[in-house]
Scaffold this motif. Structure first.
Motif, PDB file in Angstrom:
ATOM      1  N   ALA A 259       1.272  -1.003  -0.044  1.00 29.70           N
ATOM      2  CA  ALA A 259      -0.189   0.036   0.017  1.00 29.70           C
ATOM      3  C   ALA A 259       1.001   1.248  -0.210  1.00 29.70           C
ATOM      4  O   ALA A 259       0.457   1.810  -0.662  1.00 29.70           O
ATOM      5  N   ALA A 260       2.183   1.272   0.837  1.00 30.77           N
ATOM      6  CA  ALA A 260       3.224   2.454   0.940  1.00 30.77           C
ATOM      7  C   ALA A 260       3.244   2.315  -0.617  1.00 30.77           C
ATOM      8  O   ALA A 260       4.022   3.543  -0.947  1.00 30.77           O
ATOM      9  N   GLU A 261       3.881   1.395  -1.134  1.00 32.63           N
ATOM     10  CA  GLU A 261       4.710   1.684  -2.026  1.00 32.63           C
ATOM     11  C   GLU A 261       3.698   2.063  -3.302  1.00 32.63           C
ATOM     12  O   GLU A 261       3.723   2.843  -4.013  1.00 32.63           O
ATOM     13  N   THR A 262       2.098   1.714  -3.544  1.00 33.19           N
ATOM     14  CA  THR A 262       1.463   2.044  -4.532  1.00 33.19           C
ATOM     15  C   THR A 262       1.353   3.834  -4.271  1.00 33.19           C
ATOM     16  O   THR A 262       0.985   4.409  -5.331  1.00 33.19           O
ATOM     17  N   ILE A 263       0.861   4.079  -3.498  1.00 34.79           N
ATOM     18  CA  ILE A 263       0.877   4.889  -2.979  1.00 34.79           C
ATOM     19  C   ILE A 263       2.131   6.789  -3.231  1.00 34.79           C
ATOM     20  O   ILE A 263       1.563   7.578  -3.341  1.00 34.79           O
ATOM     21  N   ALA A 264       3.063   5.837  -3.116  1.00 40.88           N
ATOM     22  CA  ALA A 264       4.064   6.294  -3.688  1.00 40.88           C
ATOM     23  C   ALA A 264       4.728   6.772  -4.849  1.00 40.88           C
ATOM     24  O   ALA A 264       4.716   7.812  -5.154  1.00 40.88           O
ATOM     25  N   ARG A 265       4.462   5.537  -5.230  1.00 41.04           N
ATOM     26  CA  ARG A 265       4.315   5.838  -6.941  1.00 41.04           C
ATOM     27  C   ARG A 265       3.210   6.840  -7.225  1.00 41.04           C
ATOM     28  O   ARG A 265       3.255   7.428  -8.887  1.00 41.04           O
ATOM     29  N   TYR A 266       1.822   6.575  -6.853  1.00 43.81           N
ATOM     30  CA  TYR A 266       1.063   7.816  -7.198  1.00 43.81           C
ATOM     31  C   TYR A 266       1.519   9.241  -6.920  1.00 43.81           C
ATOM     32  O   TYR A 266       1.481   9.918  -8.525  1.00 43.81           O
ATOM     33  N   GLN A 267       2.038   9.191  -6.080  1.00 42.42           N
ATOM     34  CA  GLN A 267       2.561  10.851  -6.161  1.00 42.42           C
ATOM     35  C   GLN A 267       3.405  11.408  -7.138  1.00 42.42           C
ATOM     36  O   GLN A 267       3.950  12.166  -7.682  1.00 42.42           O
ATOM     37  N   ARG A 268       4.404  10.059  -7.229  1.00 35.24           N
ATOM     38  CA  ARG A 268       5.568  10.507  -8.695  1.00 35.24           C
ATOM     39  C   ARG A 268       5.465  10.723 -10.030  1.00 35.24           C
ATOM     40  O   ARG A 268       5.253  11.608 -10.717  1.00 35.24           O
ATOM     41  N   ILE A 269       4.082   9.087 -10.094  1.00 37.75           N
ATOM     42  CA  ILE A 269       3.206   9.307 -11.822  1.00 37.75           C
ATOM     43  C   ILE A 269       2.873  10.758 -11.827  1.00 37.75           C
ATOM     44  O   ILE A 269       2.793  11.781 -13.254  1.00 37.75           O
ATOM     45  N   ASN A 270       2.464  11.578 -11.091  1.00 38.88           N
ATOM     46  CA  ASN A 270       1.454  12.743 -10.603  1.00 38.88           C
ATOM     47  C   ASN A 270       2.375  14.075 -10.934  1.00 38.88           C
ATOM     48  O   ASN A 270       2.018  14.450 -11.877  1.00 38.88           O
ATOM     49  N   GLU A 271       3.715  14.054 -10.390  1.00 37.78           N
ATOM     50  CA  GLU A 271       4.467  14.729 -11.130  1.00 37.78           C
ATOM     51  C   GLU A 271       4.979  14.284 -12.614  1.00 37.78           C
ATOM     52  O   GLU A 271       5.226  15.584 -13.087  1.00 37.78           O
ATOM     53  N   VAL A 272       5.126  13.340 -13.248  1.00 35.22           N
ATOM     54  CA  VAL A 272       5.269  13.194 -14.258  1.00 35.22           C
ATOM     55  C   VAL A 272       4.238  13.770 -15.136  1.00 35.22           C
ATOM     56  O   VAL A 272       4.370  14.153 -16.364  1.00 35.22           O
ATOM     57  N   LEU A 273       3.152  13.295 -14.724  1.00 28.41           N
ATOM     58  CA  LEU A 273       1.938  13.720 -15.986  1.00 28.41           C
ATOM     59  C   LEU A 273       1.912  15.375 -15.837  1.00 28.41           C
ATOM     60  O   LEU A 273       1.061  16.243 -17.013  1.00 28.41           O
ATOM     61  N   LEU A 274       1.745  16.506 -14.933  1.00 29.28           N
ATOM     62  CA  LEU A 274       2.002  17.674 -14.554  1.00 29.28           C
ATOM     63  C   LEU A 274       2.829  18.429 -15.482  1.00 29.28           C
ATOM     64  O   LEU A 274       2.156  19.306 -15.654  1.00 29.28           O
ATOM     65  N   GLU A 275       3.782  17.652 -16.029  1.00 31.22           N
ATOM     66  CA  GLU A 275       5.604  18.281 -16.890  1.00 31.22           C
ATOM     67  C   GLU A 275       4.894  17.370 -17.748  1.00 31.22           C
ATOM     68  O   GLU A 275       4.661  18.411 -18.595  1.00 31.22           O
ATOM     69  N   ALA A 276       3.651  16.321 -18.235  1.00 32.52           N
ATOM     70  CA  ALA A 276       4.100  16.353 -19.707  1.00 32.52           C
ATOM     71  C   ALA A 276       2.436  15.887 -20.249  1.00 32.52           C
ATOM     72  O   ALA A 276       2.280  15.810 -21.562  1.00 32.52           O
ATOM     73  N   VAL A 277       1.904  16.431 -19.371  1.00 31.15           N
ATOM     74  CA  VAL A 277      -0.190  16.012 -19.943  1.00 31.15           C
ATOM     75  C   VAL A 277      -1.068  17.075 -19.768  1.00 31.15           C
ATOM     76  O   VAL A 277      -1.004  17.771 -18.196  1.00 31.15           O
ATOM     77  N   THR A 278      -1.624  17.953 -19.749  1.00 29.37           N
ATOM     78  CA  THR A 278      -2.784  19.028 -20.244  1.00 29.37           C
ATOM     79  C   THR A 278      -4.028  18.598 -20.588  1.00 29.37           C
ATOM     80  O   THR A 278      -4.279  17.888 -22.077  1.00 29.37           O
ATOM     81  N   VAL A 279      -4.859  19.370 -19.962  1.00 26.81           N
ATOM     82  CA  VAL A 279      -6.004  18.554 -20.798  1.00 26.81           C
ATOM     83  C   VAL A 279      -7.107  20.684 -21.335  1.00 26.81           C
ATOM     84  O   VAL A 279      -6.960  21.231 -19.820  1.00 26.81           O
ATOM     85  N   THR A 280      -6.775  20.480 -22.049  1.00 24.02           N
ATOM     86  CA  THR A 280      -7.555  21.335 -22.166  1.00 24.02           C
ATOM     87  C   THR A 280      -8.943  21.974 -22.374  1.00 24.02           C
ATOM     88  O   THR A 280      -9.643  23.478 -22.634  1.00 24.02           O
ATOM     89  N   ARG A 281      -9.575  20.986 -22.141  1.00 24.22           N
ATOM     90  CA  ARG A 281     -11.028  21.195 -21.980  1.00 24.22           C
ATOM     91  C   ARG A 281     -11.986  20.629 -21.467  1.00 24.22           C
ATOM     92  O   ARG A 281     -11.489  19.047 -21.450  1.00 24.22           O
ATOM     93  N   THR A 282     -13.020  20.189 -20.531  1.00 26.81           N
ATOM     94  CA  THR A 282     -14.345  19.785 -19.896  1.00 26.81           C
ATOM     95  C   THR A 282     -14.927  18.792 -20.176  1.00 26.81           C
ATOM     96  O   THR A 282     -15.524  19.720 -20.742  1.00 26.81           O
ATOM     97  N   GLU A 283     -15.144  17.680 -20.000  1.00 26.13           N
ATOM     98  CA  GLU A 283     -16.703  16.850 -20.326  1.00 26.13           C
ATOM     99  C   GLU A 283     -17.788  18.206 -19.813  1.00 26.13           C
ATOM    100  O   GLU A 283     -17.707  17.735 -18.591  1.00 26.13           O
ATOM    101  N   LYS A 284     -18.689  18.634 -20.057  1.00 27.39           N
ATOM    102  CA  LYS A 284     -19.587  19.464 -19.770  1.00 27.39           C
ATOM    103  C   LYS A 284     -21.106  18.577 -20.128  1.00 27.39           C
ATOM    104  O   LYS A 284     -22.124  18.642 -18.812  1.00 27.39           O
ATOM    105  N   ARG A 285     -21.138  17.384 -20.728  1.00 28.41           N
ATOM    106  CA  ARG A 285     -21.993  16.893 -20.739  1.00 28.41           C
ATOM    107  C   ARG A 285     -21.988  15.222 -20.293  1.00 28.41           C
ATOM    108  O   ARG A 285     -20.662  15.166 -20.394  1.00 28.41           O
ATOM    109  N   GLU A 286     -22.789  14.416 -19.905  1.00 27.04           N
ATOM    110  CA  GLU A 286     -22.406  13.335 -19.558  1.00 27.04           C
ATOM    111  C   GLU A 286     -22.072  12.509 -20.366  1.00 27.04           C
ATOM    112  O   GLU A 286     -23.281  12.247 -21.753  1.00 27.04           O
TER     113      GLU A 286
END
Length: 726
Positions: A259-286
């Motif tokens: 469990a501790a390993e998985t939490i730490a991994r997602y923290q690092r993955i979030n840092e990676v995604l902040l550098e490489a991924v952007t969301v240009t729009r959000t879904e307004k409809r279901e």
């Protein structure tokens, strides 16, 4: 959105000897379920695939060969879909067994990790674990079109820098980007990814002891040995005992550290995604998929839609499969007649009545198998099958089955052979084994001739309540009896089958999409060829054996019996015979030769055992010969009771009605007929089913278990019915 591989920095190539002759680069495809891994595998290999099994386990290994360039060819191994390297099922366990053992003959030179571009956060968890095992890797960034529709923009160059591996954007379903991936694979540009997580100082003493004891190449692999040593198949008993002692001494808590390993991994993955991924729009409809799901998974309407689809499915299978099945049957028959008219002798009879008859018993199933798996592939490709399994899971759980057991069970009403093959979609080993074991209790179409003849003997042809035919009610009762037996047996087996693996139902709904007909075609080819070449060999072999037993007898018993019959025949039937009299004589000769064959002697031998069920030696022979296929019962009964196999059903019924027992009374009373009907509801009288069970389980334990259990159940049930009704 960038869709090309960045040329900004060169990739380190993997060192090694270029393949020559039969030497191949071995590449493993690994990824989450629904990440497009199988579509990519089909694009790379086409029909150049083979299905084997992973060493030591009963899970299929699907591999194929891809021509990466004019000079380089590779073996592609399609690993089961998984979300992490902590396996929850037998399918996922083969991944760790393969990747944790560098000395394995099947160890890959590098891996291609397929990830869903529209859900990178989830997909990168598995990638990060593979990175920490220091496996050379290439990232196949799939479903880029879906990500773009959702307003997700991915900077390929930045993501390459963060992960340390070459990235190829693609749409595997449409084949977009596959050529670029082949170039990267051919040039062996897979690199060692950056590290995501390291065991901390508290774990190092345990990790280092395991690492040095097993001569492992990094700390993270040693940690997995500590966490999963009980399930790693290539470890010896002494190895497991050694790790267990080290784990106990260190007070290591595997669950807490995972469990501790998985939490730490997602923290690092979030840092990676902040550098490489952007969301240009959000879904307004279901999303439209959610609106469709509200209909297809409705607690009332969902079941009605599913039943309607099944009704259409099996009506179509019966309607469409009948014509090609008749053509195959007629073709085999015509070929046999041609050979018999051109040649003579025992070898010719062996070829026509043994080999070709057995081959016909294999080939005649092909239309049903092809159509069934075509429908299942379409339902799977569109994403609907995932909704069905979710819908039915709650109903099936009390019986030890899962939602994914529903389709194979219902398919068993057509034929148990493709139904058992369809159980491969069930991830849980325990659920899959229970489903395979009980599926033959569902009354298949091969039982229909048996049911029709016997029901017509003892059930009056009259209406009930003005609109229900009594014979139809009896026939429906036999089918319901099979369903109840299957569910009851599953419930019993659930309590008996011990498995460390716990069965969970966690499923991600794939997006709805149009089926790719290439993938459907490849699926049909794989299933049909697997049946023909695996189960078919067993079927033909047993058919030949049964022909020998039914055609020959000890010493001169058959010739002497035939001489007695011909001597007692009227002279007109042997000299210038009337056609009918001649045919009747030949039928009597065939019957007496069968009685004195090894099969006939077997029938006589088992008569004391089956007599309490109301059966005699003639029915005993039918039980033996119908083991080839249940529908053989009618032809065998026809021969035994001096009715030619080409006689129509009415003639068979008339002969059976006229049959007398030793006391001169009617033989086929309601007690005997219902006893025989119940026996065929439960009995495993089909070698095709046994063969395919062996094919699917890779063990004789399961088909032999089916044979013993179902035969015992059939015997007891028929005994009770006969003793009560007589």
């Amino acid at each position: 959105m960038a869709v090309t591989v960045s040329p900004s920095r060169p990739h380190d190539t993997i060192t090694g000897t270029p393949e020559t002759g039969s030497q191949l680069t071995r590449i493993a495809l690994i990824g989450n379920p629904n990440s497009g891994k199988t579509s990519l595998f089909n694009q790379l290999t086409g029909l150049n695939q083979k299905v084997g099994n992973f060493p030591g386990v009963t899970v299929d290994r699907k591999s194929g060969f891809a021509q990466l360039s004019s000079t380089r060819r590779a073996e592609i191994v399609d690993l089961p879909g998984t979300y992490s390297l902590y396996p929850k099922s037998l399918d996922e366990k083969v991944i760790t067994d393969l990747l944790y053992d560098r000395g394995s003959a099947g160890y890959p030179d590098f891996v291609v990790v397929t990830v869903d571009a529209s859900n990178l956060r989830r997909s990168l968890l598995l990638f990060s674990q593979l990175a920490d095992l220091e496996l050379p890797a290439i990232l196949a960034l799939n479903m880029t079109d879906v990500a773009e529709r959702h307003g997700i923009s991915i900077d390929i160059q930045a993501l390459e820098q963060e992960l340390g591996v070459p990235i190829v954007p693609m749409n595997a379903r449409k084949g977009i980007g596959v050529a670029a991936l082949k170039i990267v694979m051919a040039e062996r540009l897979a690199t060692h990814p950056v590290r995501f997580w390291e065991p901390n100082d508290e774990l190092l003493p345990l990790v280092r002891q395991i690492r040095y004891y097993f001569n492992l190449h990094n700390d993270y692999l040693a940690l997995h040995y500590a966490q999963q040593y009980r399930s790693i198949s290539f470890l010896s008993v002494d190895d497991r005992q050694h790790i267990a002692e080290l784990v106990a001494q260190s007070g290591f808590d595997a669950t807490a550290w995972q469990a501790a390993e998985t939490i730490a991994r997602y923290q690092r993955i979030n840092e990676v995604l902040l550098e490489a991924v952007t969301v240009t729009r959000t879904e307004k409809r279901e999303p439209i998929s959610n609106r469709i799901d509200k209909v297809l998974t409705h607690r009332v309407g969902g079941y009605a839609i599913f039943l309607g689809i099944l009704f259409l499915l099996f009506q179509t299978i019966f309607a469409w499969a009948q014509y090609p099945m008749d053509l195959i049957d007629q073709g085999i028959s015509a070929l046999s007649e041609l050979i018999q008219s051109s040649f003579a002798g025992p070898l010719v009879r062996l070829l026509t009545e043994g080999v070709l008859a057995g081959l016909g018993g294999v080939l005649i199933f092909i239309p049903q198998i092809a159509l069934l798996f075509a429908f299942l592939a379409v339902l799977e490709e569109t994403g609907y099958m995932a909704r069905v399994t979710f819908l039915m899971d709650k109903l099936m759980r009390p019986f030890g089955l899962s939602g994914k057991s529903v389709v194979p069970l219902i398919s068993g009403l057509a034929c148990a052979v493709p139904a058992i093959m369809g159980a491969r979609t069930i991830e849980s080993w325990k659920d899959r084994m229970i489903t395979i074991f009980v599926t033959p209790l569902m009354s298949c179409s091969a039982r229909i001739p048996v049911y029709t003849v016997l029901v017509a003997l003892v059930v009056p042809d009259r209406a009930v309540w003005g609109f229900l035919n009594l014979r139809g009610v009896a026939l429906m009762g036999l089918y319901l009896l099979g369903v109840v037996a299957a569910l009851g047996s599953a419930w019993v087996l659930k309590t008996l089958l011990k498995a460390r693996e716990r069965s969970y139902f966690i499923m991600e709904f794939p997006v709805y999409k149009w089926p790719r007909w290439k993938n459907v075609g490849i699926t049909i080819w794989q299933k049909v060829s697997a049946f023909v070449w695996q189960a078919g060999k067993v079927i033909v072999a047993i058919s030949i054996l049964l022909w020998v037993l039914a055609s020959y007898g000890p010493g001169q018993r058959q010739d002497a019996a035939e001489a007695r019959v011909r001597a007692a025949a009227p002279a007109v039937a042997t000299a210038v015979p009337d056609t009918t009299a001649s045919q009747e004589l030949e039928r009597r000769v065939a019957s007496v030769r069968l009685e004195n064959s090894y099969a006939g002697l077997f029938g006589r031998g088992i008569e004391p055992v089956i007599r309490p069920l109301g059966f005699d030696w003639k029915i005993g022979i039918a039980l033996l010969t119908s083991f080839a296929a249940r529908e053989v019962f009618v032809g065998t009964i026809s021969t035994i009771y001096s009715v030619g196999q080409d006689a129509d059903l009415g003639t068979v019924q008339e002969k059976l009605r006229a049959e007398k027992d030793a006391d001169g009374q009617l033989f086929f009373t309601p007690a005997r007929a219902f006893s025989l009907l119940v026996f065929y509801v439960f009995a495993m009288q089909c070698m095709s089913t046994l063969a395919v069970t062996y094919r699917e389980t890779k063990s004789w334990k399961w088909p032999l278990g089916q044979l013993v259990y179902m035969t015992g159940l059939a015997y007891v049930a028929a005994l009770v019915v006969f003793q009560v009704l007589k």
